[in-house]
Write a protein that holds these residues in place. Sequence first.
Motif, PDB file in Angstrom:
ATOM      1  N   ASP A 180     -71.643  42.405-108.374  1.00 47.63           N
ATOM      2  CA  ASP A 180     -71.613  42.516-106.753  1.00 47.63           C
ATOM      3  C   ASP A 180     -71.364  41.322-105.928  1.00 47.63           C
ATOM      4  OD1 ASP A 180     -74.123  41.220-107.153  1.00 47.63           O
ATOM      5  OD2 ASP A 180     -75.413  42.531-106.105  1.00 47.63           O
ATOM      6  N   SER A 224     -80.089  43.649 -90.090  1.00 44.39           N
ATOM      7  CA  SER A 224     -80.477  44.996 -90.868  1.00 44.39           C
ATOM      8  C   SER A 224     -81.975  44.807 -91.246  1.00 44.39           C
ATOM      9  CB  SER A 224     -79.553  44.949 -92.256  1.00 44.39           C
ATOM     10  OG  SER A 224     -78.298  44.903 -92.098  1.00 44.39           O
ATOM     11  N   LYS A 278     -83.104  47.176 -94.399  1.00 45.32           N
ATOM     12  CA  LYS A 278     -82.732  46.713 -95.595  1.00 45.32           C
ATOM     13  C   LYS A 278     -83.702  45.928 -96.381  1.00 45.32           C
ATOM     14  CE  LYS A 278     -77.767  47.054 -95.964  1.00 45.32           C
ATOM     15  NZ  LYS A 278     -76.387  46.380 -96.177  1.00 45.32           N
ATOM     16  N   SER A 279     -84.294  46.256 -97.642  1.00 47.94           N
ATOM     17  CA  SER A 279     -85.165  45.462 -98.248  1.00 47.94           C
ATOM     18  C   SER A 279     -84.504  44.135 -98.696  1.00 47.94           C
ATOM     19  CB  SER A 279     -85.320  46.310 -99.790  1.00 47.94           C
ATOM     20  OG  SER A 279     -84.406  46.131-100.674  1.00 47.94           O
ATOM     21  N   ARG A 331     -84.028  42.684-101.525  1.00 45.82           N
ATOM     22  CA  ARG A 331     -83.008  42.761-102.776  1.00 45.82           C
ATOM     23  C   ARG A 331     -81.899  43.401-102.326  1.00 45.82           C
ATOM     24  NH1 ARG A 331     -83.675  38.885-105.119  1.00 45.82           N
ATOM     25  NH2 ARG A 331     -81.794  39.462-106.328  1.00 45.82           N
ATOM     26  N   GLU A 332     -81.843  44.307-101.494  1.00 50.73           N
ATOM     27  CA  GLU A 332     -80.564  45.294-100.771  1.00 50.73           C
ATOM     28  C   GLU A 332     -79.675  44.206-100.354  1.00 50.73           C
ATOM     29  OE1 GLU A 332     -81.471  49.919 -99.884  1.00 50.73           O
ATOM     30  OE2 GLU A 332     -82.499  48.205 -98.500  1.00 50.73           O
ATOM     31  N   ASN A 334     -86.142  44.151-108.283  1.00 47.77           N
ATOM     32  CA  ASN A 334     -86.655  45.066-107.692  1.00 47.77           C
ATOM     33  C   ASN A 334     -87.466  46.123-108.430  1.00 47.77           C
ATOM     34  OD1 ASN A 334     -87.954  46.832-105.611  1.00 47.77           O
ATOM     35  ND2 ASN A 334     -85.849  47.220-104.856  1.00 47.77           N
ATOM     36  N   ASP A 372     -86.305  49.608-108.383  1.00 49.29           N
ATOM     37  CA  ASP A 372     -85.147  50.248-108.850  1.00 49.29           C
ATOM     38  C   ASP A 372     -85.467  50.675-110.009  1.00 49.29           C
ATOM     39  OD1 ASP A 372     -83.644  49.342-106.721  1.00 49.29           O
ATOM     40  OD2 ASP A 372     -83.050  47.262-107.487  1.00 49.29           O
TER      41      ASP A 372
END
Length: 639
Positions: A518, A571, A574-575, A577-578, A591, A594
Amino acid sequence: MKDPLIQLRFQALSLETLDEVGQALEGLVRAMLARDRVADAKDELKRIEDDLWRARAMRSIALYQTDHNATEDAKALLSQAQKTIKVKKRPKRAGELLRIIAIEQADIGALEDAIVTASRIPSVLTRLSALQRAAAKFQNRAGGSNKAKRAASRVLSEAFQQAAKLQGRSDELVDIFVDIARTQATARDNKGAVKTLRFIRKRLDSGQPDGPHMRYNRAYARIASAFTFAGDHPDAMDVLRNIPEGSERAVALSAVARSLGQTDNTDAALALFTLAKEQLINQQDGARKNKVLSLIVRDEAIVDRYADAFTTAGSIPDKEAQSRALLGMAAILLQQDKDKEARILLNYIPYISMRVPIYADLATRVTLENAEDRLKVSNLLIESLKPTGFDPIISMLPGAIRSVLAVQLTRGSKEMDEQIFTQIRELIRLLPDNLIRVNALTFLATAQAARSMKNPANKTIGNAWTLAWLNKKDEGYPLALANIAQSQIAVGDVLSAFDTAARLPQPTPEQAEERAPDGSFRAPKFDALTTVAVAAAKAGELEMALRAAKQIEYPSARAAAMAAVAVAVASPDKSVREVVGIGPTDIVEYNVLDFTPLHQEVVSEEEILETNGLTDVIELDGQDKKEADLNGSPESATN
C-alpha cells in the motif's frame, strides 16, 4: 481557531525536494477530499510539481469521483494522470503507479484506457501483471457477459505477447503462462488458452533442466492441469508422459483430476485420483508421501469429493501432517459454506493452533441479533482454546491467539472477556521466552485496552517491555518495540509510545527503501514514529504530531508521515492503522481487529517452489523512448 491543514501546508512546502513536497501535499489532497472540499483538493493539486505525486493526487481525486458516481470525470482524470507521468525519470516507481492506474481504469469500465496505460509500463513483468489484473477486473465488473469475456480475451492475448518477451529459466516462466491460459479458459477462450500452453510447453521441452528436476516435473504438472481446464485432455495426457512415475506423477495426476472435476467430468477425475494414490504405493520417503497425500486431499475437496478426501487424509500416518491436511480441507469446506461438515473435522484435529482458525471462521458466521448471539461467538472461541492433551504447534500459536482476540473484540460478549483473556495468557506462557512472546503480549495488551482494561493492559505492556529488553540483540527487536508502541497508543499513552518509537534503531539504507504493497514504509522505526504522529493528530496534539514526523531522518518517510498527519486531522473516524497503512510486516499485522477468516485465505494451486530465475525486460515506447534516447538508458535507474 487556525485550520491545522494550513499549518501542515506550510510544513509541507518547507521540505527540501520536490519529491518530498509532493508526497506531503498529496496527503493534503486526500485530507481535503475527506472533508468533501473537492475545490480545495484541486487547488492543492496545482501546488504539486513532482510528476509522480501530481499523478497520485489526480488518482486520489478520481477515486473520490468514482465513490460519488462521477465515473466519467474519474475516467478523464485517470487518463490525464497517466499522461502526467514521466517514465524515463524513475522507471520503477512510474511503472508501479501506471500499473495501479491501469487496474483502476479497468475497474470503472475504461478497458481501452487501461491498455494504453499498461503499454507505457517499462517493465514487461509489471506490464504483464497490469494486463492480467485489468482483464480480471473488467470481466468481474461486467458480470461475466460474453462481451466482457471477449474484451478480456483480447487483453489476455496481448498479455501472452508480452510474456513471450521474457527471458529466464523455462520452468519458472511456466507459472506466468499457465495463469494467462487459465484466465483465458475462464473467459471461454479455450483456443487462445491452448495456444498459450503449447507455446510454453514447446519452450519447456526444448530447454535442458538447468534447475532441479522437480521444478520441471512441477512445471509439466501445471501445464497438464491447465490443458485439461482448457478442454484439451489429449495434450494433457501427452504432457504427463514427461513426468516420472512416483510422487511427481501423483502430484500431476491429482492436478489434472482437479481440472477434470472443475470442468464437470467427475467420473474421469475419480479414476485419475485413484491412479495418483497408486503412484505412492512404493514411496519410501514418509514426509514426501504425506505432503503429496495432503495435496490430493485438497484437490478432492475442491471438486466436492469430501468422503474421498477424508479417507485420503485418514491414510496419512503422521498426526500433525494429517491435521494439516484436514485443516486445508476445512478451509475449502468453509469456502463452499459447508459449516457443518467443517465442524465435524474438528473431531480429528487435536492441535489448538489448528482448531482455532476453524472455530474463529465459524464464529464470524453467527448472525448477531441479540446478546445471546454474542455469547455463542464467545463460547465457540472458548471451546477452541480448551486443552486437548496435545501440545500446540508453536509456530502457529501467535496467529491463533490473534484470531481469537480479533473475533472476540468485534463479535464476542464482553462478559466473556476475562475468561478468554485468561486462556490466552495461559497459551502465551507456552511460547518461547523471546520476541515471539513479546508480540503475542502486545496483541493481548491491545485487546485489553480496547475493552478499557487499562491497568491490566499496562501490566501486560510492562511484561512485554522487560522481555524485549532481554532480547535486544535479536534481529526482531525493532519490530517488537514497534509492537509495544502500538499497545501504548491503544491504552492512550501516546507520550510513552513516542519515547518507545524514538528508541528504535535506525534502519539500514536498504531497509529504509522497503515499502508494503500500500506504499507504507516497512522499517519499524519509520512506521512507529508515523503511528505516533497520527495518534497525536487524532488526539488534537498537532505540535506533538509534527515533532514525531520530524524525528524521521529519511526524507521520503518523513514526507509520508506529514501526509498521514494531514489525513488523520481530516478523517477522525479512521483508525490509526487505516491512516498509516499495513506497516513493516505482512506476517504480524499491528491491528488486532484485522482478521482474515480461514475460508478467505489463499489456497495455492500447486506446491510453490521459490522462484528467482526470471530476467525482466525493460522497454520504453513512443515519447518515453524518445526522451530516454536523449537522456540515457533507463535500465540503470532503480527508483
